[in-house]
Design a protein around this motif. Structure first.
Motif, mmCIF file in Angstrom:
data_model
loop_
_atom_site.group_PDB
_atom_site.id
_atom_site.type_symbol
_atom_site.label_atom_id
_atom_site.label_comp_id
_atom_site.label_asym_id
_atom_site.label_seq_id
_atom_site.Cartn_x
_atom_site.Cartn_y
_atom_site.Cartn_z
ATOM 1 N N TRP A 1 0.848 -1.181 0.000
ATOM 2 C CA TRP A 1 0.000 0.000 0.000
ATOM 3 C C TRP A 1 0.891 1.241 0.000
ATOM 4 O O TRP A 1 1.799 1.376 0.810
ATOM 5 N N ILE A 2 0.630 2.149 -0.939
ATOM 6 C CA ILE A 2 1.353 3.411 -1.018
ATOM 7 C C ILE A 2 0.415 4.500 -0.502
ATOM 8 O O ILE A 2 -0.513 4.910 -1.196
ATOM 9 N N PRO A 3 0.630 4.977 0.739
ATOM 10 C CA PRO A 3 -0.309 5.944 1.321
ATOM 11 C C PRO A 3 -0.323 7.294 0.600
ATOM 12 O O PRO A 3 -1.368 7.945 0.541
ATOM 13 N N TRP B 1 -2.761 0.453 -4.154
ATOM 14 C CA TRP B 1 -1.966 -0.752 -4.005
ATOM 15 C C TRP B 1 -1.113 -0.927 -5.256
ATOM 16 O O TRP B 1 -1.555 -0.631 -6.359
ATOM 17 N N ILE B 2 0.124 -1.408 -5.075
ATOM 18 C CA ILE B 2 0.935 -1.801 -6.219
ATOM 19 C C ILE B 2 1.466 -3.202 -5.957
ATOM 20 O O ILE B 2 1.610 -3.619 -4.804
ATOM 21 N N THR B 3 1.724 -3.939 -7.015
ATOM 22 C CA THR B 3 2.297 -5.272 -6.909
ATOM 23 C C THR B 3 3.739 -5.205 -7.374
ATOM 24 O O THR B 3 4.024 -4.703 -8.455
ATOM 25 N N ILE B 4 4.647 -5.688 -6.520
ATOM 26 C CA ILE B 4 6.057 -5.695 -6.882
ATOM 27 C C ILE B 4 6.590 -7.108 -6.806
ATOM 28 O O ILE B 4 6.028 -7.969 -6.125
ATOM 29 N N ARG B 5 7.658 -7.358 -7.528
ATOM 30 C CA ARG B 5 8.342 -8.649 -7.507
ATOM 31 C C ARG B 5 9.750 -8.366 -7.010
ATOM 32 O O ARG B 5 10.575 -7.798 -7.736
ATOM 33 N N LYS C 1 12.623 0.848 5.688
ATOM 34 C CA LYS C 1 12.792 2.177 5.108
ATOM 35 C C LYS C 1 11.523 2.782 4.540
ATOM 36 O O LYS C 1 11.296 3.975 4.658
ATOM 37 N N GLY C 2 10.751 1.962 3.831
ATOM 38 C CA GLY C 2 9.586 2.470 3.121
ATOM 39 C C GLY C 2 9.851 2.503 1.627
ATOM 40 O O GLY C 2 10.989 2.519 1.166
ATOM 41 N N TYR C 3 8.771 2.525 0.861
ATOM 42 C CA TYR C 3 8.855 2.424 -0.602
ATOM 43 C C TYR C 3 9.521 3.650 -1.221
ATOM 44 O O TYR C 3 10.407 3.524 -2.075
ATOM 45 N N LYS C 4 9.121 4.842 -0.789
ATOM 46 C CA LYS C 4 9.658 6.071 -1.386
ATOM 47 C C LYS C 4 11.148 6.203 -1.122
ATOM 48 O O LYS C 4 11.911 6.630 -1.991
#
Length: 72
Positions: A39-41, A46-50, A62-65
């Motif tokens: 989840w990207i607030p 929502w995004i799906t990553i591999r 750390k977090g996505y950003k």
């Protein structure tokens, strides 16, 4: 679908199978890729990553950003 981590860029390595008689045959060491929805607030989606298991642990810390900023 490529066997590459979307967050860290880790890809397969090459090496050798080595038998007891020291015969060598080519092999590949594949990364431990997992598919995960996150989840990207900021974007409210929502995004799906591999990504590899190690990258997912770093993502929790750390977090996505922050991970995207380290890649660039």
């Amino acid at each position: 679908m490529s066997k590459r981590c979307e967050l860290t860029g880790v890809s397969p390595m090459s090496g050798n199978y080595v038998s007891h008689a020291n015969n060598r045959k080519n092999r590949r060491f594949l990364p431990n890729l997992q598919t995960k929805r996150i989840w990207i607030p900021e974007d409210k989606k929502w995004i799906t990553i591999r990504a590899t298991a190690r990258a997912l642990k770093t993502l929790d810390k750390k977090g996505y950003k922050a991970m995207l900023a380290d890649m660039a």
